[in-house]
Structure formats: structure tokens, C-alpha cells
Design a protein around this motif. Structure first.
Motif, PDB file in Angstrom:
ATOM      1  N   GLU A  35       0.841  -1.194   0.000  1.00 36.26           N
ATOM      2  CA  GLU A  35       0.000   0.000   0.000  1.00 36.26           C
ATOM      3  C   GLU A  35       0.875   1.242   0.000  1.00 36.26           C
ATOM      4  OE1 GLU A  35      -0.786   0.239   4.835  1.00 36.26           O
ATOM      5  OE2 GLU A  35      -2.368  -0.459   3.489  1.00 36.26           O
ATOM      6  N   LEU A  36       0.280   2.356  -0.428  1.00 33.49           N
ATOM      7  CA  LEU A  36       1.010   3.611  -0.425  1.00 33.49           C
ATOM      8  C   LEU A  36       1.181   4.113   1.001  1.00 33.49           C
ATOM      9  CD1 LEU A  36      -0.384   5.756  -3.384  1.00 33.49           C
ATOM     10  CD2 LEU A  36       1.594   4.239  -3.344  1.00 33.49           C
ATOM     11  N   GLY A  37       2.238   4.849   1.212  1.00 28.81           N
ATOM     12  CA  GLY A  37       2.482   5.420   2.532  1.00 28.81           C
ATOM     13  C   GLY A  37       3.961   5.622   2.750  1.00 28.81           C
ATOM     14  N   GLU A  38       4.302   6.372   3.791  1.00 22.80           N
ATOM     15  CA  GLU A  38       5.688   6.648   4.122  1.00 22.80           C
ATOM     16  C   GLU A  38       5.939   6.289   5.574  1.00 22.80           C
ATOM     17  OE1 GLU A  38       8.602   7.395   3.454  1.00 22.80           O
ATOM     18  OE2 GLU A  38       8.786   8.363   1.512  1.00 22.80           O
ATOM     19  N   VAL A  39       7.096   5.736   5.835  1.00 16.49           N
ATOM     20  CA  VAL A  39       7.533   5.516   7.210  1.00 16.49           C
ATOM     21  C   VAL A  39       8.613   6.543   7.501  1.00 16.49           C
ATOM     22  CG1 VAL A  39       6.993   3.071   7.166  1.00 16.49           C
ATOM     23  CG2 VAL A  39       9.278   3.833   6.483  1.00 16.49           C
ATOM     24  N   GLY A  40       8.919   6.708   8.769  1.00 14.64           N
ATOM     25  CA  GLY A  40       9.956   7.655   9.128  1.00 14.64           C
ATOM     26  C   GLY A  40       9.447   8.614  10.174  1.00 14.64           C
ATOM     27  N   ALA A  41      10.144   9.729  10.286  1.00 14.27           N
ATOM     28  CA  ALA A  41       9.791  10.706  11.295  1.00 14.27           C
ATOM     29  C   ALA A  41       9.647  12.065  10.628  1.00 14.27           C
ATOM     30  CB  ALA A  41      10.862  10.706  12.395  1.00 14.27           C
ATOM     31  N   GLY A  42      10.369  13.054  11.121  1.00 14.49           N
ATOM     32  CA  GLY A  42      10.237  14.384  10.559  1.00 14.49           C
ATOM     33  C   GLY A  42      11.053  14.577   9.296  1.00 14.49           C
ATOM     34  N   ILE A  43      10.733  15.630   8.589  1.00 16.56           N
ATOM     35  CA  ILE A  43      11.445  15.964   7.366  1.00 16.56           C
ATOM     36  C   ILE A  43      11.469  17.486   7.236  1.00 16.56           C
ATOM     37  CG2 ILE A  43       9.359  15.819   5.954  1.00 16.56           C
ATOM     38  CD1 ILE A  43      11.030  14.775   3.689  1.00 16.56           C
ATOM     39  N   SER A  44      12.603  18.022   6.806  1.00 17.14           N
ATOM     40  CA  SER A  44      12.715  19.467   6.610  1.00 17.14           C
ATOM     41  C   SER A  44      12.439  19.797   5.156  1.00 17.14           C
ATOM     42  CB  SER A  44      14.112  19.956   7.013  1.00 17.14           C
ATOM     43  OG  SER A  44      15.121  19.218   6.334  1.00 17.14           O
ATOM     44  N   VAL A  45      11.574  20.774   4.941  1.00 17.87           N
ATOM     45  CA  VAL A  45      11.223  21.205   3.583  1.00 17.87           C
ATOM     46  C   VAL A  45      11.696  22.645   3.430  1.00 17.87           C
ATOM     47  CG1 VAL A  45       9.413  21.377   1.850  1.00 17.87           C
ATOM     48  CG2 VAL A  45       9.202  19.705   3.692  1.00 17.87           C
ATOM     49  N   TRP A  46      12.754  22.826   2.646  1.00 11.39           N
ATOM     50  CA  TRP A  46      13.360  24.136   2.479  1.00 11.39           C
ATOM     51  C   TRP A  46      12.566  24.962   1.464  1.00 11.39           C
ATOM     52  CZ3 TRP A  46      17.441  25.746   5.501  1.00 11.39           C
ATOM     53  CH2 TRP A  46      18.001  24.760   6.314  1.00 11.39           C
ATOM     54  N   ALA A 165      28.721   5.657   5.656  1.00 10.00           N
ATOM     55  CA  ALA A 165      29.327   6.912   6.086  1.00 10.00           C
ATOM     56  C   ALA A 165      30.112   6.791   7.380  1.00 10.00           C
ATOM     57  CB  ALA A 165      28.248   7.980   6.246  1.00 10.00           C
ATOM     58  N   GLY A 166      29.956   5.678   8.101  1.00 13.67           N
ATOM     59  CA  GLY A 166      30.713   5.479   9.337  1.00 13.67           C
ATOM     60  C   GLY A 166      29.920   5.734  10.606  1.00 13.67           C
ATOM     61  N   TYR A 167      28.650   6.099  10.483  1.00 15.52           N
ATOM     62  CA  TYR A 167      27.853   6.352  11.673  1.00 15.52           C
ATOM     63  C   TYR A 167      26.402   5.940  11.427  1.00 15.52           C
ATOM     64  CZ  TYR A 167      27.344  10.731   8.985  1.00 15.52           C
ATOM     65  OH  TYR A 167      27.164  11.665   7.996  1.00 15.52           O
ATOM     66  N   THR A 168      25.706   5.707  12.525  1.00 17.86           N
ATOM     67  CA  THR A 168      24.303   5.317  12.464  1.00 17.86           C
ATOM     68  C   THR A 168      23.444   6.480  12.931  1.00 17.86           C
ATOM     69  OG1 THR A 168      22.800   3.467  12.943  1.00 17.86           O
ATOM     70  CG2 THR A 168      24.002   4.404  14.812  1.00 17.86           C
ATOM     71  N   ALA A 169      22.150   6.405  12.647  1.00 18.38           N
ATOM     72  CA  ALA A 169      21.235   7.479  13.029  1.00 18.38           C
ATOM     73  C   ALA A 169      19.995   6.903  13.689  1.00 18.38           C
ATOM     74  CB  ALA A 169      20.839   8.312  11.808  1.00 18.38           C
ATOM     75  N   TYR A 170      19.492   7.630  14.671  1.00 23.55           N
ATOM     76  CA  TYR A 170      18.235   7.322  15.347  1.00 23.55           C
ATOM     77  C   TYR A 170      17.269   8.467  15.073  1.00 23.55           C
ATOM     78  CZ  TYR A 170      21.295   4.251  18.094  1.00 23.55           C
ATOM     79  OH  TYR A 170      22.230   3.301  18.489  1.00 23.55           O
ATOM     80  N   ARG A 171      15.993   8.148  14.952  1.00 20.55           N
ATOM     81  CA  ARG A 171      14.984   9.176  14.736  1.00 20.55           C
ATOM     82  C   ARG A 171      13.735   8.844  15.537  1.00 20.55           C
ATOM     83  NH1 ARG A 171      13.798   8.650   8.746  1.00 20.55           N
ATOM     84  NH2 ARG A 171      14.555   6.538   9.132  1.00 20.55           N
ATOM     85  N   GLY A 172      13.034   9.886  15.939  1.00 17.92           N
ATOM     86  CA  GLY A 172      11.806   9.653  16.682  1.00 17.92           C
ATOM     87  C   GLY A 172      10.956  10.910  16.752  1.00 17.92           C
ATOM     88  N   ILE A 173       9.735  10.742  17.270  1.00 17.95           N
ATOM     89  CA  ILE A 173       8.789  11.841  17.471  1.00 17.95           C
ATOM     90  C   ILE A 173       8.355  11.822  18.934  1.00 17.95           C
ATOM     91  CG2 ILE A 173       6.547  12.823  16.872  1.00 17.95           C
ATOM     92  CD1 ILE A 173       8.372  12.995  14.537  1.00 17.95           C
ATOM     93  N   ALA A 174       8.445  12.975  19.581  1.00 20.24           N
ATOM     94  CA  ALA A 174       8.028  13.078  20.979  1.00 20.24           C
ATOM     95  C   ALA A 174       6.888  14.079  21.089  1.00 20.24           C
ATOM     96  CB  ALA A 174       9.194  13.517  21.853  1.00 20.24           C
ATOM     97  N   ASP A 175       5.858  13.709  21.789  1.00 17.72           N
ATOM     98  CA  ASP A 175       4.727  14.603  22.022  1.00 17.72           C
ATOM     99  C   ASP A 175       4.887  15.185  23.422  1.00 17.72           C
ATOM    100  OD1 ASP A 175       2.420  15.989  21.852  1.00 17.72           O
ATOM    101  OD2 ASP A 175       1.075  14.265  21.717  1.00 17.72           O
ATOM    102  N   VAL A 176       5.802  16.125  23.551  1.00 17.84           N
ATOM    103  CA  VAL A 176       6.114  16.735  24.844  1.00 17.84           C
ATOM    104  C   VAL A 176       6.166  18.249  24.684  1.00 17.84           C
ATOM    105  CG1 VAL A 176       7.391  14.739  25.721  1.00 17.84           C
ATOM    106  CG2 VAL A 176       8.594  16.478  24.390  1.00 17.84           C
ATOM    107  N   TYR A 203      10.265  16.554  16.554  1.00 14.70           N
ATOM    108  CA  TYR A 203      11.030  15.571  15.790  1.00 14.70           C
ATOM    109  C   TYR A 203      12.480  15.649  16.252  1.00 14.70           C
ATOM    110  CZ  TYR A 203      13.979  13.931  11.938  1.00 14.70           C
ATOM    111  OH  TYR A 203      14.946  13.310  11.204  1.00 14.70           O
ATOM    112  N   TRP A 204      13.063  14.481  16.531  1.00 13.80           N
ATOM    113  CA  TRP A 204      14.463  14.460  16.944  1.00 13.80           C
ATOM    114  C   TRP A 204      15.242  13.400  16.177  1.00 13.80           C
ATOM    115  CZ3 TRP A 204      16.461   9.925  18.750  1.00 13.80           C
ATOM    116  CH2 TRP A 204      15.569   8.981  19.275  1.00 13.80           C
ATOM    117  N   TYR A 205      16.536  13.591  16.131  1.00  9.79           N
ATOM    118  CA  TYR A 205      17.431  12.634  15.482  1.00  9.79           C
ATOM    119  C   TYR A 205      18.763  12.660  16.227  1.00  9.79           C
ATOM    120  CZ  TYR A 205      18.931  17.041  13.390  1.00  9.79           C
ATOM    121  OH  TYR A 205      19.346  18.339  13.209  1.00  9.79           O
ATOM    122  N   ALA A 206      19.466  11.577  16.136  1.00  8.24           N
ATOM    123  CA  ALA A 206      20.771  11.470  16.800  1.00  8.24           C
ATOM    124  C   ALA A 206      21.683  10.598  15.960  1.00  8.24           C
ATOM    125  CB  ALA A 206      20.613  10.875  18.200  1.00  8.24           C
ATOM    126  N   THR A 207      22.984  10.844  16.065  1.00  6.07           N
ATOM    127  CA  THR A 207      23.953  10.047  15.320  1.00  6.07           C
ATOM    128  C   THR A 207      25.060   9.582  16.247  1.00  6.07           C
ATOM    129  OG1 THR A 207      25.317  11.959  14.706  1.00  6.07           O
ATOM    130  CG2 THR A 207      23.538  11.352  13.193  1.00  6.07           C
TER     131      THR A 207
END
Length: 359
Positions: A35-46, A165-176, A203-207
Motif C-alpha cells: 500500500e502507499l504510505g511513508e515511514v519515518g519521522a520528521g522531514i525538513s522542507v526548504w 558513512a561510518g555512523y548510524t542514526a536514530y529518529r523519533g517523534i516526541a509529544d512533549v 522531531y528528533w534525530y541522533a547520530t
């Protein structure tokens, strides 16, 4: 009527479909998922991508409100290294990836047909058109099937493909509730960033530097960043553990392959996957779609339009791939001395830019 097949229904693919539809093309979108849809968290739209959305009639991607407190770069103890205002940088619209996808697909009209659960296995072309799986034919195929694009691989089997690239990334959404302008905090081989989405959530991310394939989860990122400055601990505590995403970071090596071969054109990560350090990956895919439609609108031959698309987009995105990689390397510096020099230079650079802007 001209016909196109879009392979992949991520942000780039669905934007390309809408753009071609507005040019009067009949479009078939093929998506491997059920089915159509997207997974993930936040995204920046310039702003450049917001402008494309507006041209395509996609509503809801408006400029976000000004942050209530300063944004910029900090150290883990909360001390400022440089503030965004010093550089005069624009703040992008922050939106959930799934919400942006819904806004774009909301513009699907009778000119777009969607087939889900469809895997592309073969692609052949000649002067008359392009054929997928010896079944579906069209005047043009738009490959939007991601960093591990099967279409790109079939066109350029000699190309090395994604590199770690040599590093991993974490992403999430917090309702705080967070009264903070956000930005990034750079440590030693680690970074944490957060921003407010237009719906109010965070929206947060970490590497973190680590070998490829090592994995990680909510507990991993909490151990690494739980003692960093406020509001980082609260953001992590307010994130459901099962909703944390972890992905090793890859990009495509340069020189990038040509974005066009015959009647097949590459867009988005299939063409120029980059590390997320500039927040420009999805925006570049959106801009690809806008540029492709703009060049196809002319009255010249298809080959001329596609050549113009490649001439515009490949140099522009090559620069972003290189710059994003350099920023990532700088941000992931581990050594104490190297990190101190980096932070000092950034701090001085911010002050100089601030003085220059005032003059």
C-alpha cells in the motif's frame, strides 16, 4: 497523450507523478509495498522545495512559525557554540514525512494510476518506448526507487552503489511540551538534533559512530544522550520506545552516474542519495520532479528535455552530496582536541558572520 511509469512511491516518486500529471501526461505509479504510505519521522522542507509544492498545487506545506527561543548549535552541557541567527540561515518547514506524503498524494487525479505490490524485475527500451517486466510500456520511465535502486543498477551495473558513512542514526517523534528553538548539539562522535513539527510535536534525530550493522534502539540512544542538556532527556523520555527508528547512514559515491539513459530518468535517492546532514535529501527529490516537469513542458524532443534535466540536476546535487558528506565528517569528529578546534572555529565563524550581517 504521453505516458510515463514511475517506479517507487516515496516522496520523490509521488511528486514526480503529480508533476507529470500537471504536464498532461498519463502516469502509472508502481510501488513494491502492498500500500502507499511513508515511514519515518520528521522531514525538513526548504523554501526551494516549498516553491515546487506550491507550483504543483500541494497545500499545507506553509512556512512554520518563528521559534520561541534561539536555535543553533550547542555543546552537550548546553553552552552555545553558534546561533542560527548569527549566520542568518533560513529555517525550513518541519513536517512529518507521512503527512507530507499524504499531502502530495492528495493531488492524485484521473491522470495517475497506482499499482501496489508490484516488483520491477526487468526494464527494456528502444526508440519507441520503455517496457517493464515485458508487460507495461510507456514513453518514459522515472526511477524513484531509492538508494538501492534496481533500475539504476540495471542501467549502470558497474557503479559501486551505496557506501557507509561510518555512523548510524536514530529518529523519533516526541509529544512533549518543549519551549526551545531546537537545533543541533555536537559532542565527540555523537550529535543530537531536534525541531518542532508544524503540528506541535518534536522531531528528533541522533547520530553515533559505530561499525555498520551493529544496530541500536531506544535504550541505546537514551544511554548515549540521556545526560545531555535539557530538553534532550525529556524528549527521549517522551518518545515511545517502539517508535524509535535506527538506520546506518549511506550515500552514493561521486561522480554520480548520469541521471538519464535513453528513456529512463533517475530522481531522488536513486540518482543522488546523500547523508542527511544538510536536510536536503527529500527536498532535492522534490526539486528533481519540478525540474523534470519544467523541461518536459517544452515543445522539443524528449531526448532534449531529458538532457536538459540531467545538465541542471546532476551538478547541483553532486555539490550537495559532497557538502553533506563533509559536514557529517566534521560533526562526527571523536578526538577531544579535534572537537575543541572544530567548536572554536564554528564559534568564531558565527561571530564574524553576525558582525558582517550587522554592517
Amino acid at each position: 497523450m504521453s505516458t510515463a511509469i514511475v517506479v517507487g512511491a516515496g516522496i520523490g516518486g509521488v511528486t514526480a507523478a503529480v508533476a507529470l500529471q500537471r504536464c498532461g501526461w498519463q502516469v502509472t505509479v508502481l510501488e513494491r509495498a502492498p500500500e502507499l504510505g511513508e515511514v519515518g519521522a520528521g522531514i525538513s522542507v526548504w523554501p526551494s522545495a516549498v516553491a515546487v509544492m506550491e507550483e504543483l498545487g500541494v497545500k499545507g506545506v506553509e512556512k512554520a512559525a518563528v521559534a520561541s527561543r534561539p536555535a543553533g548549535m550547542r555543546r552537550p552541557d548546553g553552552r552555545w557554540v553558534v546561533r542560527a541567527a548569527d549566520f542568518g540561515v533560513e529555517i525550513p518547514v518541519m513536517i512529518h514525512r507521512a503527512r507530507l506524503h499524504d499531502l502530495i498524494t492528495g493531488e492524485f487525479g484521473p491522470g495517475i494510476t497506482v499499482r501496489t505490490g508490484y516488483a520491477v524485475e526487468t526494464i527494456t527500451q528502444d526508440d519507441a518506448g520503455v517496457t517493464i517486466n515485458d508487460e507495461l510500456s510507456a514513453d518514459l520511465v522515472v526511477a524513484a526507487d531509492g538508494i538501492r535502486s534496481l533500475v539504476r543498477q540495471s542501467l549502470y551495473p558497474e557503479y559501486a552503489g551505496p557506501q557507509y558513512a561510518g555512523y548510524t542514526a536514530y529518529r523519533g517523534i516526541a509529544d512533549v511540551p518543549v519551549d526551545d528553538g531546537g537545533g543541533e548539539t555536537w559532542g565527540r562522535g555523537q550529535r543530537f538534533g531536534f525541531a518542532r513539527l508544524i503540528d506541535g510535536r518534536i522531531y528528533w534525530y541522533a547520530t553515533g559512530n559505530q561499525p555498520a550493522g551493529q544496530g541500536g534502539d531506544h535504550a541505546s540512544v537514551s544511554r548515549a544522550f540521556g545526560d545531555w542538556h535539557d530538553p534532550i532527556p525529556a524528549i527521549l523520555a517522551g518518545t515511545p520506545p517502539e517508535a524509535v527508528l535506527q538506520n546506518d547512514i549511506h550515500d552514493l559515491p561521486v561522480p554520480l552516474v548520469p541521471f538519464v539513459r535513453g528513456r529512463v530518468v533517475l530522481v531522488g535517492d536513486a540518482a543522488h542519495a546523500m547523508t542527511p546532514n544538510l536536510g536536503r535529501g527529500a527536498c532535492s527529490a522534490i526539486e528533481d520532479a519540478g525540474a523534470l516537469a519544467r523541461h518536459l513542458t517544452g515543445s522539443g524532443p524528449l531526448s532534449t528535455a531529458l538532457a536538459a534535466y540531467d545538465a541542471e540536476r546532476r551538478p547541483a546535487t553532486t555539490k550537495l552530496v559532497k557538502l553533506s558528506r563533509r559536514v557529517g565528517r566534521l560533526g562526527q569528529v571523536e578526538g577531544r582536541v579535534g572537537g575543541a578546534i572544530r567548536d572554536g572555529l564554528l564559534g568564531v565563524g558565527g561571530k564574524l558572520m553576525s558582525l558582517r550581517r550587522r554592517k
